[in-house]
Design a protein around this motif. Structure first.
Motif, PDB file in Angstrom:
ATOM      1  N   GLY A   1       0.829  -1.204   0.000  1.00 31.56           N
ATOM      2  CA  GLY A   1       0.000   0.000   0.000  1.00 31.56           C
ATOM      3  C   GLY A   1       0.863   1.254   0.000  1.00 31.56           C
ATOM      4  N   TRP A   2       2.002   1.188   0.700  1.00 32.09           N
ATOM      5  CA  TRP A   2       2.884   2.343   0.713  1.00 32.09           C
ATOM      6  C   TRP A   2       3.402   2.636  -0.709  1.00 32.09           C
ATOM      7  N   ILE A   3       3.645   1.574  -1.465  1.00 28.59           N
ATOM      8  CA  ILE A   3       4.140   1.761  -2.848  1.00 28.59           C
ATOM      9  C   ILE A   3       3.078   2.440  -3.714  1.00 28.59           C
ATOM     10  N   ALA A   4       1.832   1.946  -3.612  1.00 30.73           N
ATOM     11  CA  ALA A   4       0.751   2.562  -4.388  1.00 30.73           C
ATOM     12  C   ALA A   4       0.602   4.036  -4.007  1.00 30.73           C
ATOM     13  N   LEU A   5       0.720   4.305  -2.724  1.00 33.58           N
ATOM     14  CA  LEU A   5       0.603   5.677  -2.222  1.00 33.58           C
ATOM     15  C   LEU A   5       1.756   6.542  -2.761  1.00 33.58           C
ATOM     16  N   ARG A   6       2.953   5.999  -2.707  1.00 32.98           N
ATOM     17  CA  ARG A   6       4.146   6.700  -3.201  1.00 32.98           C
ATOM     18  C   ARG A   6       3.966   7.086  -4.684  1.00 32.98           C
ATOM     19  N   LEU A   7       3.447   6.121  -5.467  1.00 29.51           N
ATOM     20  CA  LEU A   7       3.267   6.372  -6.903  1.00 29.51           C
ATOM     21  C   LEU A   7       2.197   7.427  -7.152  1.00 29.51           C
ATOM     22  N   ALA A   8       1.138   7.391  -6.350  1.00 27.57           N
ATOM     23  CA  ALA A   8       0.079   8.384  -6.516  1.00 27.57           C
ATOM     24  C   ALA A   8       0.595   9.770  -6.148  1.00 27.57           C
ATOM     25  N   VAL A   9       1.384   9.848  -5.089  1.00 24.32           N
ATOM     26  CA  VAL A   9       1.924  11.144  -4.683  1.00 24.32           C
ATOM     27  C   VAL A   9       2.923  11.652  -5.733  1.00 24.32           C
ATOM     28  N   ASN A  10       3.682  10.721  -6.297  1.00 23.16           N
ATOM     29  CA  ASN A  10       4.590  11.138  -7.391  1.00 23.16           C
ATOM     30  C   ASN A  10       3.821  11.859  -8.494  1.00 23.16           C
ATOM     31  N   LYS A  11       2.653  11.301  -8.817  1.00 22.20           N
ATOM     32  CA  LYS A  11       1.818  11.899  -9.860  1.00 22.20           C
ATOM     33  C   LYS A  11       1.382  13.312  -9.487  1.00 22.20           C
ATOM     34  N   LEU A  12       1.020  13.482  -8.216  1.00 22.56           N
ATOM     35  CA  LEU A  12       0.617  14.812  -7.742  1.00 22.56           C
ATOM     36  C   LEU A  12       1.783  15.794  -7.834  1.00 22.56           C
ATOM     37  N   MET A  13       2.968  15.306  -7.504  1.00 29.61           N
ATOM     38  CA  MET A  13       4.138  16.198  -7.514  1.00 29.61           C
ATOM     39  C   MET A  13       4.531  16.551  -8.943  1.00 29.61           C
ATOM     40  N   LYS A  14       4.451  15.559  -9.811  1.00 33.36           N
ATOM     41  CA  LYS A  14       4.790  15.786 -11.226  1.00 33.36           C
ATOM     42  C   LYS A  14       3.850  16.830 -11.836  1.00 33.36           C
ATOM     43  N   ALA A  15       2.572  16.765 -11.419  1.00 33.99           N
ATOM     44  CA  ALA A  15       1.582  17.709 -11.946  1.00 33.99           C
ATOM     45  C   ALA A  15       1.660  19.065 -11.252  1.00 33.99           C
TER      46      ALA A  15
ATOM     47  N   ASP B   1       0.726  19.705  -8.280  1.00 35.19           N
ATOM     48  CA  ASP B   1      -0.357  19.896  -7.315  1.00 35.19           C
ATOM     49  C   ASP B   1       0.168  19.843  -5.885  1.00 35.19           C
ATOM     50  N   VAL B   2       1.287  19.154  -5.720  1.00 36.29           N
ATOM     51  CA  VAL B   2       1.939  19.090  -4.413  1.00 36.29           C
ATOM     52  C   VAL B   2       3.392  19.490  -4.636  1.00 36.29           C
ATOM     53  N   ILE B   3       3.890  20.401  -3.814  1.00 41.51           N
ATOM     54  CA  ILE B   3       5.240  20.935  -4.050  1.00 41.51           C
ATOM     55  C   ILE B   3       6.285  20.187  -3.229  1.00 41.51           C
ATOM     56  N   SER B   4       6.082  20.169  -1.920  1.00 42.68           N
ATOM     57  CA  SER B   4       7.064  19.544  -1.031  1.00 42.68           C
ATOM     58  C   SER B   4       6.633  18.099  -0.780  1.00 42.68           C
ATOM     59  N   ASP B   5       7.552  17.169  -0.875  1.00 37.59           N
ATOM     60  CA  ASP B   5       7.192  15.743  -0.792  1.00 37.59           C
ATOM     61  C   ASP B   5       6.602  15.387   0.579  1.00 37.59           C
ATOM     62  N   PRO B   6       5.355  14.944   0.629  1.00 37.57           N
ATOM     63  CA  PRO B   6       4.744  14.609   1.915  1.00 37.57           C
ATOM     64  C   PRO B   6       5.126  13.212   2.425  1.00 37.57           C
ATOM     65  N   MET B   7       5.833  12.431   1.625  1.00 38.47           N
ATOM     66  CA  MET B   7       6.174  11.063   2.039  1.00 38.47           C
ATOM     67  C   MET B   7       7.480  11.133   2.829  1.00 38.47           C
ATOM     68  N   VAL B   8       7.358  11.336   4.143  1.00 40.87           N
ATOM     69  CA  VAL B   8       8.539  11.655   4.939  1.00 40.87           C
ATOM     70  C   VAL B   8       9.456  10.458   5.141  1.00 40.87           C
ATOM     71  N   ASP B   9       8.902   9.287   5.152  1.00 38.70           N
ATOM     72  CA  ASP B   9       9.700   8.099   5.452  1.00 38.70           C
ATOM     73  C   ASP B   9       8.957   6.892   4.879  1.00 38.70           C
ATOM     74  N   PRO B  10       9.670   5.903   4.327  1.00 40.00           N
ATOM     75  CA  PRO B  10       8.974   4.698   3.880  1.00 40.00           C
ATOM     76  C   PRO B  10       8.389   3.937   5.070  1.00 40.00           C
ATOM     77  N   VAL B  11       7.274   3.284   4.833  1.00 39.21           N
ATOM     78  CA  VAL B  11       6.589   2.508   5.874  1.00 39.21           C
ATOM     79  C   VAL B  11       6.479   1.068   5.386  1.00 39.21           C
ATOM     80  N   ALA B  12       6.914   0.143   6.205  1.00 36.95           N
ATOM     81  CA  ALA B  12       6.822  -1.264   5.839  1.00 36.95           C
ATOM     82  C   ALA B  12       6.414  -2.076   7.061  1.00 36.95           C
ATOM     83  N   ALA B  13       5.941  -3.281   6.814  1.00 40.44           N
ATOM     84  CA  ALA B  13       5.420  -4.113   7.905  1.00 40.44           C
ATOM     85  C   ALA B  13       5.803  -5.556   7.702  1.00 40.44           C
ATOM     86  N   ILE B  14       6.063  -6.223   8.800  1.00 35.10           N
ATOM     87  CA  ILE B  14       6.424  -7.640   8.729  1.00 35.10           C
ATOM     88  C   ILE B  14       5.886  -8.334   9.971  1.00 35.10           C
TER      89      ILE B  14
END
Lengths: 237, 237, 237, 237, 237, 237
Positions: free
Chosen positions: E133-147, E149-162
């Motif tokens: 889910g973090w990957i899908a979110l990262r890709l969606a935010v990339n799209k916002l930044m490319k367009a 619509d978002v200037i400063s990257d809101p993805m402060v740290d990767p999130v993973a679970a095990i």
């Protein structure tokens, strides 16, 4: 003339990947262009109460769409607390259609549930579900026969489905979403491989159509079903 | 050959009583033999959100059966907490069919809800609902026109529906319950008075049918719709 | 003084049509003025779990209103996914009232379900449901007795119901909707034909009433029930 | 003669603890013998849509029972997905009864919700809810008046409720559970402190009662309500 | 010792296919061994009511399992009318976990919904959902930044679970289904790429564990998350 | 520094009143400061289907909050038609936690349902429910042992729960509502009296925490659980 550039009687490319999931007794991912449906078949020893003790088998189906299978996200049916009218209609159709191709005496008193879940939608999901669902069903029945649980093949005839419609005034085969959302008339045709009819649904929302147009749609559907039956044969041999 | 003794192409007797209830803007009790459906049309100024501000009108339908409309009592849908799949399918069909006969621009931004409640069932309730629902709708629109709220008649063409099927190997018109429960193929045909098609549904449960049989059913349906359109005309003049 | 011009102690005209539907073991359409309720009685061999094996019978009731039975269309309960509080209250009342007039030993271990469906409403639907429901029940029990399934008549006493209320400061009999919606006090009286009380409900919303007023309402109710019992007798002989 | 050894016209001991919870604007734990109900009153500035802008206030109630308030555990209504018919009936009664003692103009356009939750049940929970609910409401209104949000006291008259019934052939006051489960006739009487009637419900399940018996029950109820009104007064002063 | 033959601290092979569906703003099919989860991220301009006008963004998640993702078919939640407790728990966890890695000010007032649908399950579906889910979110935010619509990257740290657990008395990393169904203790650890903790859940059903065992599980989890963060980085660059 | 003036490692005062209701086999009202939870234990002879015939017992829990247990009134879950996600999560946690302290063989094939109903909330309701629920369970099992229905004590170890969190940058014990609503990290620790762990849940909404902070929270929890176990012992002797 068609948004996709296809000829009026040209189907989208069909791809079928069997064994897509490991748990189900039969499974297939069917792709009709950008419409992708995961079909799984589950064998259970119990049957619905109304045929208990009859010796007859039962085939039923359920249908679902992932929330973002579509262009805009749809509300998850599990979250909204019920299956919508469209879902219920489609899964009843899939079940009826598949049963038409099955000898329920030969199947014996067991139930096979075919789940059709749309991973990505671009029109024609109910038809892809029936065509792909038949493959999952075929594979599950093969397993029963291999194990000796079923002796005589209950799959009397392949079952496939295709949509046709009147788009921009012309009868066209296998509508994709851009066509489907504009079409004045929209039909779904479920047939056996030898063109015997199982279910015909033609519908004009806010419009009407002539008997000649109806005949033209059936002609197109017969062409489409022939191609689908060939693909089913190739995938299950 | 038919349980009722009717000829193969003979419809049940039709009776229509308009104004059966006093509150609704339009109402009719339609009887197709022993199938009795009370249809009411309600006019409201609001429209569904998806057409708000479009200037277009909307026609929708709901369908229900009294618990003891049938031979054995069915569970009341309000008590079981939801409308069954069959109910949802039927009311969507009624709504689509009636909309096909209405000019939604001429109707103006208002909604008419047609309620079809089966008081007694003997097969063919969805077709009776469409035929009777059109009458309730016609009467409600008449009231709008009389009041000057609608100027140009939005009812472009009468809409009627009839079932046909293959019973004991023969195509027959207007199946009653004993035939319906035995028929191998069962079709519902919704048409305008001039035989333009609105919706065609043919279905074979655990069976198949040929294109020739399909054509024979459409022929019968055209005959039936002509008679129904005449009855509709008589009742609303 | 009353909107309808009736005298203070004058009931609306009562009409009862038995055998209104063909499937139910007993049925009646009862009209109290413009309030029309279709009552059907269904006999089943099963009983609720809590009396299984007791040898006692059970009588229960369900109540519903068609969406356009009222002046403005109400949402269909099956569509909204549950029966409202008012519906539940009324159908419990109908069931309790009818059971009071039945010898459950004589009935034997079977259940009779009385469905009361309001086709048109103009006040007093719960009372009309009880009075008409008793007739449907009577007819169904007659069938059981004729068939020899029940020997001794379990219908010990006729049961009828009438509303009374304080309207414009005066006790009046059988409130219609215009009165009901204005009445400060509103009562429902369920009695046997010999004026034994089964259920009394008097209610003042945002108001109060004196014990003298209460007595005046009971007096009126006795008059009304006598007339209803006579109508029931006439209809079921 | 009574299982508890009480005299025929003897109520159970009443205890009222105000301020039982700290968050609610008004709260009381009322004990009628072993029946314990926690009542809270919540003031909100919004009113139901049907009186928005009218300047009138609204009082409503909700009722619940903890699963093990009773001798055998009942299914939690939140878990079973809906409030049962009995619950709905009772909470509508509580709301109606409390509104009868409130001047909704003086209250002003705000809503007070009275929650009555039965911690332990031994018969008569609806009556205890009304009597205790009135106290919670009184305390909440006191708070509004102290704050100057309400000028003229909207609590026009105290409201209390008591059950009476025919037990072992005798009219008795304030039925506990062993009596209630055996009583042939069971009545609930809601009155103001000065014996004006708000609601009367008398019910005979599988039985009947005479007008004389009805009068005897009302006599007992008047005695009970006088005692309850005194207890309410003591608790809220 | 492990059924799969893996070392105690060995994770299953991870595979990530981004862009698995075409409609979603971000999507990935993540495979942790035989556990396959399709994750999609949907951007919408609306936010939940409780943050409207705050300028803050929102990230939420929904979780589902296809009926035959598991070894025996589970009932479809849409058909049973509600999401089960396990589903609700998991999707709340996914949402909370992803929000911990997002700067909601930088995201701006918009909502991203991450749908995690399990196509095939073999243990650890909630952890795979968070990592994918973090990957899908990262890709969606990339799209916002490319367009823009978002200037400063809101993805402060990767999130993973095990997941980790005590299996056959030993702490093991990344339980598959055969281990999970036997494990005495079962933990889920959600961390940032730099091992900051977001959520820790350790649970012993019918058993207990020591603080030393707890520490051993956290050690394993740190190892697993490092490997997952590397895989996330590789997939999104 | 804490709003309540408590020391960082100071728990709220604990009060336990056993036998708060008379019907349940075990009951206790537990107060952790202003958080008041009524816990009841119900013994039933039936067990869930999945352990029928296994000889094993079962312990399960349900959780609820009275609508006005909180500062603003929450909608009653029974009225909204389902238990929210938070409720489901909590009651699953309570059940799992209590089962960890029970020898299900010694309990024998019976079910004990622990109902935890929050009468007043001020943070930490799930922990109070577990601690108090264990007392109700202990008392119910005592009853079984006294009656000779259970021979060997199935309550192997006391089970208690406490919350800890990072408030204003400091680890604190037993968060009350003002702390809980501000805390960056929030943990619930369920342990046996001898500090064996049963369940650990640490969660950071929109934040993260270090492993050192985690350790500090576990230290605090051990202190809290020791005090709670002593209170449980005192209350049940």
């Amino acid at each position: 003339m068609r948004p996709s550039g296809r000829a009026l009687d040209e189907m989208r490319s069909v791809s079928i990947e069997t064994g897509f999931t490991k748990h189900a007794e039969g499974s297939a991912l069917i792709k009709m262009g950008d419409t992708h449906v995961l079909c799984t078949a589950t064998i259970e020893d119990r049957v619905p109460p109304f045929i208990k003790g009859s010796g007859l088998g039962w085939v039923t189906a359920e249908y679902g769409m992932l929330p973002r299978a579509t262009n805009t996200r749809m509300r998850r049916e599990a979250a909204s607390g019920k299956q919508g009218g469209r879902t219920v209609e489609i899964q009843r159709l899939i079940g009826r259609s598949l049963r038409a191709g099955v000898d329920r005496v030969a199947l014996g008193e067991r139930q096979i549930t075919v789940d059709c879940d749309v991973l990505q939608a671009d029109g024609g999901t109910r038809c892809a579900s029936i065509t792909g669902g038949w493959i999952a069903l075929r594979l599950a029945v093969n397993k029963l026969m291999k194990a000796g649980d079923v002796i005589s093949d209950p799959m009397v005839d392949p079952v496939a489905a295709i949509s046709c419609g009147i788009y921009a005034g012309q009868p066209v085969l296998d509508l994709d979403y851009p066509e489907d959302s504009e079409a004045g008339v929209d039909g779904n045709f479920i047939m056996t491989g030898s063109h015997q009819l199982i279910e015909v649904q033609m519908s004009a929302e806010g419009s009407v159509f002539s008997r000649n147009q109806m005949d033209a749609l059936v002609d197109l559907a017969e062409k489409g079903v022939s191609e689908l039956a060939a693909a089913q044969k190739a995938a299950t041999q």
